[in-house]
Design a protein around this motif. Structure first.
Motif, PDB file in Angstrom:
ATOM      1  N   SER A 324       0.853  -1.183   0.000  1.00 54.36           N
ATOM      2  CA  SER A 324       0.000   0.000   0.000  1.00 54.36           C
ATOM      3  C   SER A 324       0.889   1.234   0.000  1.00 54.36           C
ATOM      4  N   PRO A 325       0.556   2.267  -0.782  1.00 57.89           N
ATOM      5  CA  PRO A 325       1.344   3.501  -0.737  1.00 57.89           C
ATOM      6  C   PRO A 325       1.067   4.288   0.549  1.00 57.89           C
ATOM      7  N   ILE A 387      -3.801   2.512   9.448  1.00 61.10           N
ATOM      8  CA  ILE A 387      -3.321   2.869   8.099  1.00 61.10           C
ATOM      9  C   ILE A 387      -4.350   3.822   7.502  1.00 61.10           C
ATOM     10  N   ALA A 388      -3.863   4.891   6.864  1.00 55.01           N
ATOM     11  CA  ALA A 388      -4.777   5.872   6.251  1.00 55.01           C
ATOM     12  C   ALA A 388      -4.032   6.582   5.129  1.00 55.01           C
ATOM     13  N   GLU A 389      -4.720   7.564   4.521  1.00 54.41           N
ATOM     14  CA  GLU A 389      -4.203   8.091   3.250  1.00 54.41           C
ATOM     15  C   GLU A 389      -2.946   8.934   3.386  1.00 54.41           C
ATOM     16  N   ASP A 390      -2.727   9.554   4.529  1.00 55.58           N
ATOM     17  CA  ASP A 390      -1.491  10.321   4.693  1.00 55.58           C
ATOM     18  C   ASP A 390      -1.037  10.212   6.149  1.00 55.58           C
ATOM     19  N   LEU A 391       0.185  10.647   6.409  1.00 51.49           N
ATOM     20  CA  LEU A 391       0.754  10.424   7.740  1.00 51.49           C
ATOM     21  C   LEU A 391      -0.021  11.152   8.851  1.00 51.49           C
ATOM     22  N   PRO A 392      -0.383  12.440   8.673  1.00 51.54           N
ATOM     23  CA  PRO A 392      -1.133  13.101   9.750  1.00 51.54           C
ATOM     24  C   PRO A 392      -2.437  12.375  10.070  1.00 51.54           C
ATOM     25  N   THR A 393      -3.171  11.960   9.034  1.00 48.94           N
ATOM     26  CA  THR A 393      -4.442  11.259   9.277  1.00 48.94           C
ATOM     27  C   THR A 393      -4.197   9.917   9.953  1.00 48.94           C
TER      28      THR A 393
END
Ligand code: AMP
Length: 443
Positions: A324-325, A387-393
């Motif tokens: 996963s990216p 796991i989520a779409e960007d590091l802050p989230t």
């Protein structure tokens, strides 16, 4: 295919969880396992230092494939035992496992093979150690040669601290025979990262990069632990540095081990310091890291049992892996007192609520199920992983899940992944509930 996972921590729970998704596995077993693993795999007691006992269990379970989580079985020679019996197992032989089993072996191996690492000396007695202190200046790093469960490294800032470490290891024998020999080395400066590869019979596969958080308190304060959290994000490792690590560390390590008659198979963990002169190896581990495995497994999209089988069958390079990216973050929830003597037997609540959000998985480490209740049973209790779409989230979601979990004395670091945010020049306020009995007040 039947698969047996050896070990009992969060790393093993993450492996079992990922193996469960596999189309190729029939039964998954774990020995000895923990309360969380027991929900998804049948668990059996076993002595992780007895290769014969592990082989016997694998035989009884008709395990086609065994994977060892911790270092103890590997250093004890479990792979040699399985190979003699013709039973499939992923991991290095006892000879190759010296890369972790003896720090002096690892350092001398690196020197022979031109692998970048800190300048060092191996000393066999206290007086020689004291004599060498002036050669290294301060701070100096003092390491017990043998396995020490994370307690064998002292970064000494003063001469007194250095002499005390030498005395503890070599005269007081605080770590038993692990401190008979000591490695002294120059203190490196830079950012640490963990780079793990799976070495197969032919070819090898790099896993996604991770960063661990070893100190018990925020901002890397307090004593070292087994790991208070980890995150994985591709931004940890720009392509140029990644190539540098592959060419200067991974390739010469695998080629050197083969050339010295100890071909290395299995997971190889390189703890690296990114210095101004480039990456340098702090240590090798002959296994996956814990807690690094938890965020790594969250990002793995390929079938884990297919990858493990391919490593044994020499097909790894052809197979590759899909990831996963998205970044992933694991926050370790620890018992009061950890990393010292920790409380156990406290009731754990809130796991279901915490996992109710998509993208969140809680991996068990020190847990036990008794009298219909889930209880704490060790220093590191749970690894709350998101796991989520960007590091802050991702960080926000991991801590939102943490806020749902409770046990008496629970403490955790509030800055897992913060180095990643700084690298990305991002900041985000995370709301932390007031349930951190073991942590000091924020600085
Ligand atoms: P090790 O078990 O060898 O990785 O050591 C544990 C921790 O001690 C590492 O994660 C580093 O934070 C620190 N450490 C070990 N060796 C050095 C070194 N040569 N210079 C600076 N820090 C070190």
């Amino acid at each position: 295919m039947n698969v047996l996972v050896l070990g009992s921590g969060g790393r093993e729970h993450a492996l079992v969880w990922k193996l469960r998704e596999s189309q190729l596995t029939d039964d998954i077993f774990c020995a000895p396992g923990n309360a969380g693993i027991a929900q998804v795999a049948e668990c059996f007691p076993v002595d992780l230092t007895s290769p014969a006992a592990m082989l016997q269990l694998a035989g009884e379970l008709k395990a086609d494939l065994t994977v060892a989580g911790p270092e103890a079985p590997l250093v004890a020679g479990v792979v040699d035992e399985f190979e003699r019996a013709g039973r499939g197992i992923v991991g290095p032989t006892q000879a190759a496992a010296q890369l972790e089993g003896s720090k002096a072996f690892a350092k001398e191996f690196m020197l022979r093979n031109g692998i970048p690492t800190a300048r060092f000396a191996v000393v066999e007695d206290y007086a020689t150690g004291v004599k060498f202190l002036s050669e290294f200046g301060l701070p100096v790093v003092i390491k017990a040669d043998g396995l020490a469960a994370g307690k064998g490294v002292v970064v000494a800032r003063t001469r007194e601290e250095a002499e005390k470490a030498l005395d503890d290891f070599m005269i007081q024998k605080s770590l038993g025979s692990a401190g008979d020999r000591v490695v002294m080395e120059e203190c490196l400066v830079g950012e640490e990262l963990s780079f793990i590869v799976l070495a197969g019979k032919r070819g090898w596969l790099p896993l996604v990069p991770t960063q661990d958080h070893k100190a018990v308190f925020d901002d890397d304060r307090g004593p070292n632990t087994g790991g208070m959290g980890a995150y994985s994000d591709d931004s940890i490792l720009p392509e140029r540095l990644r190539k540098d690590i592959l060419h200067k560390v991974i390739e010469p390590t695998l080629a050197g081990m083969a050339a010295e008659g100890m071909p290395y198979y299995g997971f190889l963990y390189c703890g690296l310091m990114m210095t101004e002169e480039g990456p340098k190896v702090l240590e090798y581990n002959v296994r996956l890291g814990d807690p690094e495995t938890q965020p790594i497994m969250m990002r793995l999209r390929s079938d884990l049992s297919e990858i493990l089988m391919a490593s044994l069958e020499g097909q790894l390079a052809a197979l590759g892996a899909r990831w996963s990216p998205n970044p992933s973050v694991c926050v370790v929830l620890a018992s009061k007192g950890y990393p010292g003597r920790s409380e156990t037997g406290k009731v754990i609540t809130g796991i279901e609520a915490a996992e109710s959000r998509g993208g969140v998985k809680i991996f068990h480490a020190g847990t036990a199920f008794r009298d219909q209740q889930l209880l704490t049973a060790g220093g590191r209790v749970l690894g709350v992983t998101a796991i989520a779409e960007d590091l802050p989230t991702t960080i926000e979601q991991a801590y939102a899940a943490v806020s749902k979990v409770h046990f008496d004395g629970m403490h955790y670091r509030r800055d897992i992944g913060a180095k990643g945010l700084r690298r990305l020049k991002l900041t985000r306020e995370i709301h932390h509930p007031d349930n951190q009995a073991g942590n000091p007040p924020p600085a």
